[in-house]
Design a protein around this motif. Structure first.
Motif, mmCIF file in Angstrom:
data_model
loop_
_atom_site.group_PDB
_atom_site.id
_atom_site.type_symbol
_atom_site.label_atom_id
_atom_site.label_comp_id
_atom_site.label_asym_id
_atom_site.label_seq_id
_atom_site.Cartn_x
_atom_site.Cartn_y
_atom_site.Cartn_z
ATOM 1 N N GLY A 3 -11.907 -5.028 4.174
ATOM 2 C CA GLY A 3 -12.015 -3.674 4.702
ATOM 3 C C GLY A 3 -11.292 -3.521 6.026
ATOM 4 N N LEU A 4 -11.388 -4.523 6.900
ATOM 5 C CA LEU A 4 -10.694 -4.489 8.185
ATOM 6 C C LEU A 4 -9.188 -4.510 7.992
ATOM 7 N N SER A 5 -8.729 -5.286 7.012
ATOM 8 C CA SER A 5 -7.298 -5.360 6.714
ATOM 9 C C SER A 5 -6.774 -4.010 6.232
ATOM 10 N N LEU A 6 -7.558 -3.345 5.380
ATOM 11 C CA LEU A 6 -7.166 -2.019 4.896
ATOM 12 C C LEU A 6 -7.100 -1.019 6.042
ATOM 13 N N GLU A 65 8.020 0.809 -2.643
ATOM 14 C CA GLU A 65 9.080 -0.135 -3.010
ATOM 15 C C GLU A 65 9.770 -0.692 -1.773
ATOM 16 N N ILE A 66 10.014 0.168 -0.794
ATOM 17 C CA ILE A 66 10.601 -0.285 0.478
ATOM 18 C C ILE A 66 9.638 -1.229 1.183
ATOM 19 N N ASP A 67 8.354 -0.872 1.182
ATOM 20 C CA ASP A 67 7.357 -1.677 1.891
ATOM 21 C C ASP A 67 7.166 -3.054 1.270
ATOM 22 N N ARG A 68 7.405 -3.194 -0.014
ATOM 23 C CA ARG A 68 7.267 -4.508 -0.640
ATOM 24 C C ARG A 68 8.276 -5.499 -0.068
ATOM 25 N N THR A 69 9.362 -4.957 0.497
ATOM 26 C CA THR A 69 10.357 -5.804 1.167
ATOM 27 C C THR A 69 10.128 -5.855 2.665
ATOM 28 N N ALA A 70 9.943 -4.664 3.286
ATOM 29 C CA ALA A 70 9.896 -4.572 4.749
ATOM 30 C C ALA A 70 8.490 -4.735 5.324
ATOM 31 N N HIS A 71 7.464 -4.282 4.584
ATOM 32 C CA HIS A 71 6.088 -4.323 5.098
ATOM 33 C C HIS A 71 5.132 -4.752 3.985
ATOM 34 N N PRO A 72 5.252 -5.970 3.517
ATOM 35 C CA PRO A 72 4.399 -6.419 2.400
ATOM 36 C C PRO A 72 2.912 -6.495 2.757
ATOM 37 N N GLU A 73 2.597 -6.393 4.047
ATOM 38 C CA GLU A 73 1.193 -6.457 4.469
ATOM 39 C C GLU A 73 0.467 -5.130 4.304
ATOM 40 N N ARG A 74 1.177 -4.040 4.053
ATOM 41 C CA ARG A 74 0.531 -2.739 3.939
ATOM 42 C C ARG A 74 -0.299 -2.657 2.654
ATOM 43 N N PRO A 75 -1.403 -1.917 2.668
ATOM 44 C CA PRO A 75 -2.378 -1.950 1.570
ATOM 45 C C PRO A 75 -1.800 -1.729 0.179
ATOM 46 N N LEU A 76 -0.966 -0.707 0.024
ATOM 47 C CA LEU A 76 -0.410 -0.439 -1.307
ATOM 48 C C LEU A 76 0.584 -1.512 -1.720
ATOM 49 N N TYR A 86 -5.954 5.675 -2.847
ATOM 50 C CA TYR A 86 -5.220 5.854 -1.591
ATOM 51 C C TYR A 86 -4.841 7.320 -1.407
ATOM 52 N N PHE A 87 -4.407 7.955 -2.479
ATOM 53 C CA PHE A 87 -4.038 9.376 -2.420
ATOM 54 C C PHE A 87 -5.271 10.226 -2.121
ATOM 55 N N ARG A 88 -6.394 9.889 -2.730
ATOM 56 C CA ARG A 88 -7.630 10.626 -2.474
ATOM 57 C C ARG A 88 -8.039 10.496 -1.011
ATOM 58 N N TRP A 89 -7.925 9.303 -0.438
ATOM 59 C CA TRP A 89 -8.229 9.108 0.979
ATOM 60 C C TRP A 89 -7.324 9.975 1.854
#
Length: 283
Positions: A3-6, A65-76, A86-89
Motif C-alpha cells: 500500500g505504501l508503494s502504491l 508503455e513508456i513507463d515500463r521502460t522509463a519508470h518501471p516502479e510506477r504502479p501500473l 486505477y482509473f476509478r481512483w
C-alpha cells in the motif's frame, strides 16, 4: 508495504509540494491577505492536491508503455494495480478536487474544470498533446491554475457570494505569467530520463527533435534563464545574486551530472527565498 508503494507511486511528493507552493504564492499575493482567512488557503490546497493526483493517474494510464521502460516502479507499469481500479481512483480524485474548487467560488470552479480539460487533452488520445514538443505548455498552464486558485479562492458559503469576481493586481498578474512561462519549459528537465521510452512511443519532445545531447544543452541553458527571471521582477542585488548562483547550480547539475534532485532542490530554494521576500512586502 504494498500500500505504501502504491501511495508513493501515485502521490510523487515533490510535484505535489510544487502544486501546494503555487497555491501559497497566489494566496500571499492577494491584496487583502490579512483579511482573507485561512479557509481560503486550505480549500485550494486540498483541491489542487486531488486535481494533481487525477492528472498524474490519468497520464500513467496512457503512458504505461513508456513507463515500463522509463519508470518501471510506477504502479501500473509494475502490475501492482489493475487499469480499471486505477482509473476509478483517478475519478474519485477528480471529484474531490472539483468539489473543493466549487467551494472556492465561481472563478475557482472554472479553473478546476479547465484543469480537468487540460489533463484530458494532455494525456488522452487522439489529441494527446503530451506527445508533441509543445505539450509542456499544458503543464505551465496547470501551474498557473494552481496559482490562480490560491489567489481567487473565496469561501462563498459564508456570505453567499458565489459569483464574486476580483480582478488580479498587477504584481500577482506578473508573477502568474512568469509561473506559466517558466513551468512550460521546466518539465523538459524530467523528460530527459523518458527519452528512450519517448523514442519507442514516437513522442515528439525537445530531445527527440533536437537530439539527446543538444536538447539537454538547450534545456540546461533555459533553466538558468528561468532562475534569474524573478530577480528582474523583484530586483535587489541580493535577489540577483541568489538567483544567479542557484541558476548556475541547477544548469550545471542537469547538463553535466543529470541530477534532477539537484535541480528541484535549487528550484524549491529559490521559490522559498522569493516567498519570504514577498511576505516581507506584504506585512
Amino acid at each position: 508495504m504494498r500500500g505504501l508503494s502504491l501511495l508513493k507511486g501515485i502521490v510523487r511528493g515533490t510535484r505535489t509540494l510544487h502544486a501546494i507552493m503555487m497555491v501559497i504564492v497566489g494566496y500571499i499575493l492577494r491584496q487583502d491577505l490579512p483579511h482573507s482567512g485561512i479557509t481560503n488557503l486550505i480549500l485550494p490546497t486540498i483541491s489542487v492536491i486531488f486535481l494533481w493526483q487525477f492528472t498524474t493517474m490519468l497520464n500513467d494510464i496512457y503512458d504505461v508503455e513508456i513507463d515500463r521502460t522509463a519508470h518501471p516502479e510506477r504502479p501500473l507499469a509494475a502490475g501492482e494495480v489493475s487499469f480499471k481500479k486505477y482509473f476509478r481512483w483517478s475519478l474519485y480524485a477528480l471529484a474531490v478536487g472539483l468539489l473543493f474548487s466549487f467551494l472556492g467560488g465561481f472563478i475557482t470552479t472554472l479553473l478546476g474544470l479547465t484543469y480537468a480539460f487540460l489533463a484530458v487533452i494532455y494525456s488522452v488520445p487522439p489529441v494527446r498533446i503530451r506527445n508533441r514538443w509543445y505539450g509542456t505548455v499544458i503543464i505551465g498552464l496547470g501551474s498557473g491554475i494552481y496559482f490562480g486558485m490560491g489567489y481567487w479562492t473565496h469561501f462563498w458559503i459564508l456570505d453567499s457570494s458565489y459569483l464574486s469576481m476580483e480582478p488580479m493586481n498587477y504584481l500577482a498578474a506578473s508573477v502568474g505569467l512568469i509561473i506559466i512561462f517558466s513551468l512550460s519549459i521546466a518539465p523538459n528537465i524530467t523528460a530527459y530520463k523518458d527519452y528512450e521510452g519517448d523514442v519507442r512511443a514516437g513522442a515528439s519532445t525537445i530531445y527527440t527533435v533536437l537530439g539527446k545531447e543538444r536538447g539537454k544543452r538547450a534545456v540546461g541553458t533555459g533553466a538558468f534563464i528561468l532562475f534569474i527571471l524573478p530577480a528582474f521582477l523583484f530586483f535587489t542585488w541580493w535577489n540577483l545574486a541568489i538567483s544567479t548562483m542557484l541558476g548556475i547550480f541547477a544548469s550545471v547539475s542537469f547538463m553535466k551530472y543529470e541530477c534532477y534532485n539537484c535541480v528541484f532542490g535549487a528550484y524549491f530554494a529559490v521559490l522559498l527565498w522569493y516567498l519570504f521576500f514577498i511576505l516581507s512586502w506584504s506585512f
